[in-house]
Design a protein around this motif. Structure first.
Motif, PDB file in Angstrom:
ATOM      1  N   VAL A  93     -40.936 -43.243 -22.090  1.00  0.00           N
ATOM      2  CA  VAL A  93     -41.061 -42.651 -23.421  1.00  0.00           C
ATOM      3  C   VAL A  93     -39.694 -42.150 -23.838  1.00  0.00           C
ATOM      4  CG1 VAL A  93     -42.189 -40.885 -24.818  1.00  0.00           C
ATOM      5  CG2 VAL A  93     -43.440 -41.987 -22.955  1.00  0.00           C
ATOM      6  N   THR A  94     -39.164 -42.664 -24.961  1.00  0.00           N
ATOM      7  CA  THR A  94     -37.843 -42.292 -25.458  1.00  0.00           C
ATOM      8  C   THR A  94     -37.921 -42.115 -26.972  1.00  0.00           C
ATOM      9  OG1 THR A  94     -37.165 -44.603 -25.767  1.00  0.00           O
ATOM     10  CG2 THR A  94     -36.726 -43.598 -23.611  1.00  0.00           C
ATOM     11  N   ASN A  95     -36.759 -41.899 -27.565  1.00  0.00           N
ATOM     12  CA  ASN A  95     -36.680 -41.843 -29.020  1.00  0.00           C
ATOM     13  C   ASN A  95     -36.499 -43.258 -29.572  1.00  0.00           C
ATOM     14  OD1 ASN A  95     -34.082 -42.404 -28.229  1.00  0.00           O
ATOM     15  ND2 ASN A  95     -33.188 -40.498 -28.998  1.00  0.00           N
ATOM     16  N   ARG A  96     -36.246 -43.334 -30.866  1.00  0.00           N
ATOM     17  CA  ARG A  96     -36.148 -44.643 -31.530  1.00  0.00           C
ATOM     18  C   ARG A  96     -34.693 -45.077 -31.715  1.00  0.00           C
ATOM     19  NH1 ARG A  96     -39.648 -44.396 -36.847  1.00  0.00           N
ATOM     20  NH2 ARG A  96     -38.330 -42.560 -37.178  1.00  0.00           N
ATOM     21  N   HIS A  97     -33.875 -44.821 -30.725  1.00  0.00           N
ATOM     22  CA  HIS A  97     -32.473 -45.238 -30.791  1.00  0.00           C
ATOM     23  C   HIS A  97     -32.402 -46.762 -30.697  1.00  0.00           C
ATOM     24  CE1 HIS A  97     -28.191 -45.478 -29.857  1.00  0.00           C
ATOM     25  NE2 HIS A  97     -28.092 -44.179 -30.145  1.00  0.00           N
ATOM     26  N   PRO A  98     -31.669 -47.420 -31.615  1.00  0.00           N
ATOM     27  CA  PRO A  98     -31.640 -48.902 -31.613  1.00  0.00           C
ATOM     28  C   PRO A  98     -31.088 -49.486 -30.313  1.00  0.00           C
ATOM     29  CG  PRO A  98     -30.824 -48.049 -33.699  1.00  0.00           C
ATOM     30  CD  PRO A  98     -30.980 -46.874 -32.786  1.00  0.00           C
ATOM     31  N   GLN A  99     -30.047 -48.891 -29.756  1.00  0.00           N
ATOM     32  CA  GLN A  99     -29.484 -49.409 -28.506  1.00  0.00           C
ATOM     33  C   GLN A  99     -30.485 -49.264 -27.350  1.00  0.00           C
ATOM     34  OE1 GLN A  99     -25.723 -47.557 -27.696  1.00  0.00           O
ATOM     35  NE2 GLN A  99     -24.637 -48.645 -29.339  1.00  0.00           N
ATOM     36  N   ILE A 100     -31.258 -48.180 -27.348  1.00  0.00           N
ATOM     37  CA  ILE A 100     -32.258 -47.975 -26.297  1.00  0.00           C
ATOM     38  C   ILE A 100     -33.355 -49.037 -26.406  1.00  0.00           C
ATOM     39  CG2 ILE A 100     -33.941 -46.358 -25.362  1.00  0.00           C
ATOM     40  CD1 ILE A 100     -31.041 -45.548 -24.898  1.00  0.00           C
ATOM     41  N   GLU A 107     -34.492 -55.979 -23.038  1.00  0.00           N
ATOM     42  CA  GLU A 107     -33.820 -56.934 -22.164  1.00  0.00           C
ATOM     43  C   GLU A 107     -34.215 -56.741 -20.700  1.00  0.00           C
ATOM     44  OE1 GLU A 107     -29.718 -56.305 -22.907  1.00  0.00           O
ATOM     45  OE2 GLU A 107     -29.701 -57.311 -24.874  1.00  0.00           O
ATOM     46  N   ARG A 108     -34.542 -55.525 -20.292  1.00  0.00           N
ATOM     47  CA  ARG A 108     -34.927 -55.251 -18.902  1.00  0.00           C
ATOM     48  C   ARG A 108     -36.433 -55.358 -18.670  1.00  0.00           C
ATOM     49  NH1 ARG A 108     -30.964 -52.364 -15.841  1.00  0.00           N
ATOM     50  NH2 ARG A 108     -32.676 -51.616 -14.529  1.00  0.00           N
ATOM     51  N   ASN A 109     -37.189 -55.732 -19.726  1.00  0.00           N
ATOM     52  CA  ASN A 109     -38.644 -55.900 -19.630  1.00  0.00           C
ATOM     53  C   ASN A 109     -39.331 -54.623 -19.169  1.00  0.00           C
ATOM     54  OD1 ASN A 109     -38.476 -58.642 -20.391  1.00  0.00           O
ATOM     55  ND2 ASN A 109     -38.101 -59.265 -18.262  1.00  0.00           N
ATOM     56  N   VAL A 110     -38.936 -53.495 -19.767  1.00  0.00           N
ATOM     57  CA  VAL A 110     -39.533 -52.194 -19.489  1.00  0.00           C
ATOM     58  C   VAL A 110     -40.357 -51.775 -20.699  1.00  0.00           C
ATOM     59  CG1 VAL A 110     -39.100 -49.768 -18.928  1.00  0.00           C
ATOM     60  CG2 VAL A 110     -37.627 -51.552 -17.983  1.00  0.00           C
ATOM     61  N   THR A 111     -41.600 -51.438 -20.491  1.00  0.00           N
ATOM     62  CA  THR A 111     -42.481 -51.009 -21.583  1.00  0.00           C
ATOM     63  C   THR A 111     -41.992 -49.681 -22.144  1.00  0.00           C
ATOM     64  OG1 THR A 111     -44.341 -52.096 -20.487  1.00  0.00           O
ATOM     65  CG2 THR A 111     -44.856 -50.512 -22.219  1.00  0.00           C
ATOM     66  N   GLN A 112     -41.831 -49.629 -23.462  1.00  0.00           N
ATOM     67  CA  GLN A 112     -41.281 -48.448 -24.114  1.00  0.00           C
ATOM     68  C   GLN A 112     -42.286 -47.887 -25.109  1.00  0.00           C
ATOM     69  OE1 GLN A 112     -38.004 -49.189 -26.747  1.00  0.00           O
ATOM     70  NE2 GLN A 112     -37.418 -47.033 -26.914  1.00  0.00           N
ATOM     71  N   TYR A 113     -42.384 -46.554 -25.136  1.00  0.00           N
ATOM     72  CA  TYR A 113     -43.182 -45.835 -26.125  1.00  0.00           C
ATOM     73  C   TYR A 113     -42.294 -44.807 -26.803  1.00  0.00           C
ATOM     74  CZ  TYR A 113     -47.349 -47.874 -24.004  1.00  0.00           C
ATOM     75  OH  TYR A 113     -48.291 -48.757 -23.541  1.00  0.00           O
ATOM     76  N   TYR A 114     -42.603 -44.551 -28.076  1.00  0.00           N
ATOM     77  CA  TYR A 114     -41.825 -43.581 -28.840  1.00  0.00           C
ATOM     78  C   TYR A 114     -42.389 -42.177 -28.655  1.00  0.00           C
ATOM     79  CZ  TYR A 114     -39.857 -47.640 -31.218  1.00  0.00           C
ATOM     80  OH  TYR A 114     -39.229 -48.829 -31.501  1.00  0.00           O
ATOM     81  N   ASP A 115     -41.511 -41.239 -28.693  1.00  0.00           N
ATOM     82  CA  ASP A 115     -41.919 -39.847 -28.628  1.00  0.00           C
ATOM     83  C   ASP A 115     -42.588 -39.464 -29.946  1.00  0.00           C
ATOM     84  OD1 ASP A 115     -42.267 -37.237 -28.039  1.00  0.00           O
ATOM     85  OD2 ASP A 115     -40.154 -36.689 -28.011  1.00  0.00           O
ATOM     86  N   VAL A 116     -43.701 -38.725 -29.866  1.00  0.00           N
ATOM     87  CA  VAL A 116     -44.448 -38.365 -31.073  1.00  0.00           C
ATOM     88  C   VAL A 116     -43.610 -37.477 -31.981  1.00  0.00           C
ATOM     89  CG1 VAL A 116     -46.586 -37.302 -31.914  1.00  0.00           C
ATOM     90  CG2 VAL A 116     -46.567 -38.532 -29.741  1.00  0.00           C
ATOM     91  N   TRP A 117     -42.773 -36.632 -31.376  1.00  0.00           N
ATOM     92  CA  TRP A 117     -41.961 -35.735 -32.210  1.00  0.00           C
ATOM     93  C   TRP A 117     -41.012 -36.532 -33.096  1.00  0.00           C
ATOM     94  CZ3 TRP A 117     -36.689 -34.697 -32.575  1.00  0.00           C
ATOM     95  CH2 TRP A 117     -36.353 -33.545 -33.304  1.00  0.00           C
ATOM     96  N   HIS A 118     -40.418 -37.601 -32.568  1.00  0.00           N
ATOM     97  CA  HIS A 118     -39.514 -38.410 -33.381  1.00  0.00           C
ATOM     98  C   HIS A 118     -40.272 -39.154 -34.473  1.00  0.00           C
ATOM     99  CE1 HIS A 118     -36.951 -37.745 -29.813  1.00  0.00           C
ATOM    100  NE2 HIS A 118     -35.943 -37.872 -30.672  1.00  0.00           N
ATOM    101  N   LEU A 119     -41.485 -39.619 -34.181  1.00  0.00           N
ATOM    102  CA  LEU A 119     -42.287 -40.272 -35.217  1.00  0.00           C
ATOM    103  C   LEU A 119     -42.657 -39.286 -36.326  1.00  0.00           C
ATOM    104  CD1 LEU A 119     -44.709 -42.481 -33.083  1.00  0.00           C
ATOM    105  CD2 LEU A 119     -42.810 -43.268 -34.488  1.00  0.00           C
ATOM    106  N   GLU A 120     -43.041 -38.092 -35.937  1.00  0.00           N
ATOM    107  CA  GLU A 120     -43.405 -37.081 -36.931  1.00  0.00           C
ATOM    108  C   GLU A 120     -42.203 -36.672 -37.766  1.00  0.00           C
ATOM    109  OE1 GLU A 120     -43.390 -33.175 -38.512  1.00  0.00           O
ATOM    110  OE2 GLU A 120     -42.519 -33.561 -36.528  1.00  0.00           O
ATOM    111  N   LYS A 121     -41.037 -36.606 -37.128  1.00  0.00           N
ATOM    112  CA  LYS A 121     -39.829 -36.247 -37.861  1.00  0.00           C
ATOM    113  C   LYS A 121     -39.491 -37.306 -38.911  1.00  0.00           C
ATOM    114  CE  LYS A 121     -34.942 -35.104 -37.130  1.00  0.00           C
ATOM    115  NZ  LYS A 121     -33.850 -34.998 -36.126  1.00  0.00           N
TER     116      LYS A 121
END
Length: 495
Positions: free
Chosen positions: A419-426, A432-446
């Motif tokens: 779980v990370t933020n929505r940084h484009p580089q991230i 590319e590393r085939n790691v499942t990513q979820y966005y932090d709810v706080w960043h979505l709400e912001k």
């Protein structure tokens, strides 16, 4: 008629103890008193304390120190000493003077009297009495005692009254003086400078022995005034005459040398124990300031307003760099190893990552990327990144995440998702590393709140401003109460 001790040949009337209620213990008492159980005996028989050993009493140390007036027997105590003429430390009525040195941190001296010959352990030479023996009543540390004196010249009580204690020195050795080193305060303050080795005669345990098993950091501390402290060393505990006192201080540490010019008694007392040449009290005070986040300079102002001794800021920083910070790193490494070991055994590991940067101006120079175990809410790893090593502060977050993932893979941790933020580089890096990513709810709400504020500025959509708080709460509820992707979409669109 006063009651007397029932033991044959004793007959003492002080410190009497009644027969116990326990039938087994009572039978042992009767056998001790009468040898054979008589057919008739008084149920109110008493036995004085002289017939019991030290371990039969509950408050023996308090009684010897003067904090208790009577001795208390244990429930299973049984008398074992038959001869009452044997001098016992437990007997309050034993022959000879009884010393109770409450103020001095030492045991009472051993005294032997044979005829007119008086011998102290601290006196090398012996003096033969040619005059009559005189008893002098005086006070040692507030307790009335009787001291036998046998000298070659007549002794008068006025000679002791006129002899005042030696003028004591003020605490002149401060930390800032260059001529006095810390090692000179207490002969390098190592194990060789133990006050217990300076005492000439130690025969019985004192009250301090009750707390020797307690750790130094758990020991209770007190604020002691200088005048009250030096009063304990004005009088010699052996001959009760005036002593020469030499106090020395360095920071919160105090050492006092007590020397009697009459009987050559000497001892050295230290306010706190030392580890090598470091006072334990100074180190604990530095640890308390460092671990609680308190300001050294604010605490120093409090100490100065009360005239309390305290070390300098350089000493505090030396303690932090030599002891406290290595201790924190050691503790962190040990707990980190235990946490990673548990994660390696787990089948499903969900972590979260976030960069925190210190931004002087518009660009950050340093950033720390933290990864956290979201199932246990425990920090796993912290990576420090400098902006110049990655070509700018914009690339620090990706570099910190990359180092954390490589370290977790080297430890054998298998990730399920992150779980990370929505940084484009991230986003690109994790894809590319085939790691499942979820966005932090706080960043979505912001991000959603910013778009709602823009829409609410329109005249036709001003009602949206009243619904912003409810929309944000609905977003958090959707993320927290859903277990699948379809459920999240259905709950979000249900609004």
């Amino acid at each position: 008629m006063p009651r007397r001790c029932a033991v044959p040949g004793c007959g003492k009337t002080t410190s009497l103890n009644t027969l116990p209620k326990d039938p087994d213990v009572k039978e042992k008492w009767i056998q001790f008193i009468f040898s054979k159980r008589p057919s008739h005996f008084s149920v109110n028989a008493h036995v004085c304390s002289v017939h019991f050993t030290d371990d039969c009493f509950e408050n023996k140390l308090q009684y010897d120190a003067g904090f208790a007036r009577t001795l208390l027997l244990k429930n299973q105590a049984v008398p074992t000493i038959l001869d009452p003429t044997t001098p016992l430390t437990t007997s309050p009525s034993c022959s000879g003077p009884v010393f109770k040195d409450v103020g001095c941190q030492t045991d009472r001296p051993t005294q032997t009297s044979v005829g007119t010959q008086l011998s102290f352990q601290t006196m090398r030479s012996k003096y033969r009495s040619k005059e009559t023996q005189t008893e002098l009543s005086t006070k040692i540390s507030g307790v009335d005692v009787t001291i036998p004196w046998t000298t070659s010249q007549p002794f008068t009580s006025t000679s002791l009254k006129n002899e005042r204690p030696a003028k004591r020195r003020r605490f002149e050795l401060e930390e800032g003086e260059e001529s006095v080193s810390f090692e000179e305060v207490c002969d390098t303050q190592d194990v060789k400078c133990d006050p217990s080795q300076s005492v000439t005669s130690v025969t019985e345990p004192s009250m301090h022995s009750m707390y020797t098993s307690r750790a130094s950091h758990e020991d209770t501390k007190y604020i002691v005034f200088e005048n009250c402290l030096l009063e304990l060393f004005e009088t010699c505990p052996v001959c009760s005459r005036a002593c020469d006192i030499q106090p020395r201080s360095n920071g919160t540490f105090v050492a006092i040398d007590q020397h009697c010019p009459h009987c050559e008694y000497f001892r050295q007392w230290k306010r706190q124990p030392c580890v090598g040449s470091t006072p334990v009290g100074d180190l604990q005070l530095s640890a308390s300031l460092y671990f609680t986040g308190a300001s050294f300079f604010q605490i120093k102002k409090v100490f100065e307003s009360m005239h309390l001794k305290m070390f300098k800021h350089t000493t505090f920083r030396r303690h932090a760099s030599m002891y406290l910070e290595p201790l924190i790193i050691h503790k962190w490494k040990k707990e980190q190893e235990d946490l990673v070991k548990n994660l390696c055994e787990a089948d499903k590991v969900i972590i979260g990552g976030k960069m925190r940067a210190d931004s002087p101006g518009h660009s950050a120079k340093y950033g720390s990327y933290t990864t956290m175990d979201l199932q246990n809410n425990l920090i796993i790893d912290i990576q420090l990144v400098q902006s110049k090593e990655v070509g700018g502060s914009y690339h620090m977050e990706k570099k910190g995440l990359k180092r954390s993932l490589e370290w977790l893979e080297a430890c054998g941790v298998r990730l399920d998702c992150i779980v990370t933020n929505r940084h484009p580089q991230i986003q690109k890096f994790l894809k590319e590393r085939n790691v499942t990513q979820y966005y932090d709810v706080w960043h979505l709400e912001k991000g959603l709140s910013k778009k709602l504020e823009q829409i609410a500025r329109d005249k036709d959509c001003s009602i949206v401003k009243k619904w912003q708080h409810s929309i944000r709460n609905h977003l958090y509820w959707t993320a927290a109460s859903s277990t699948s992707r379809k459920e999240k979409i259905a709950k979000w669109k249900s609004s």
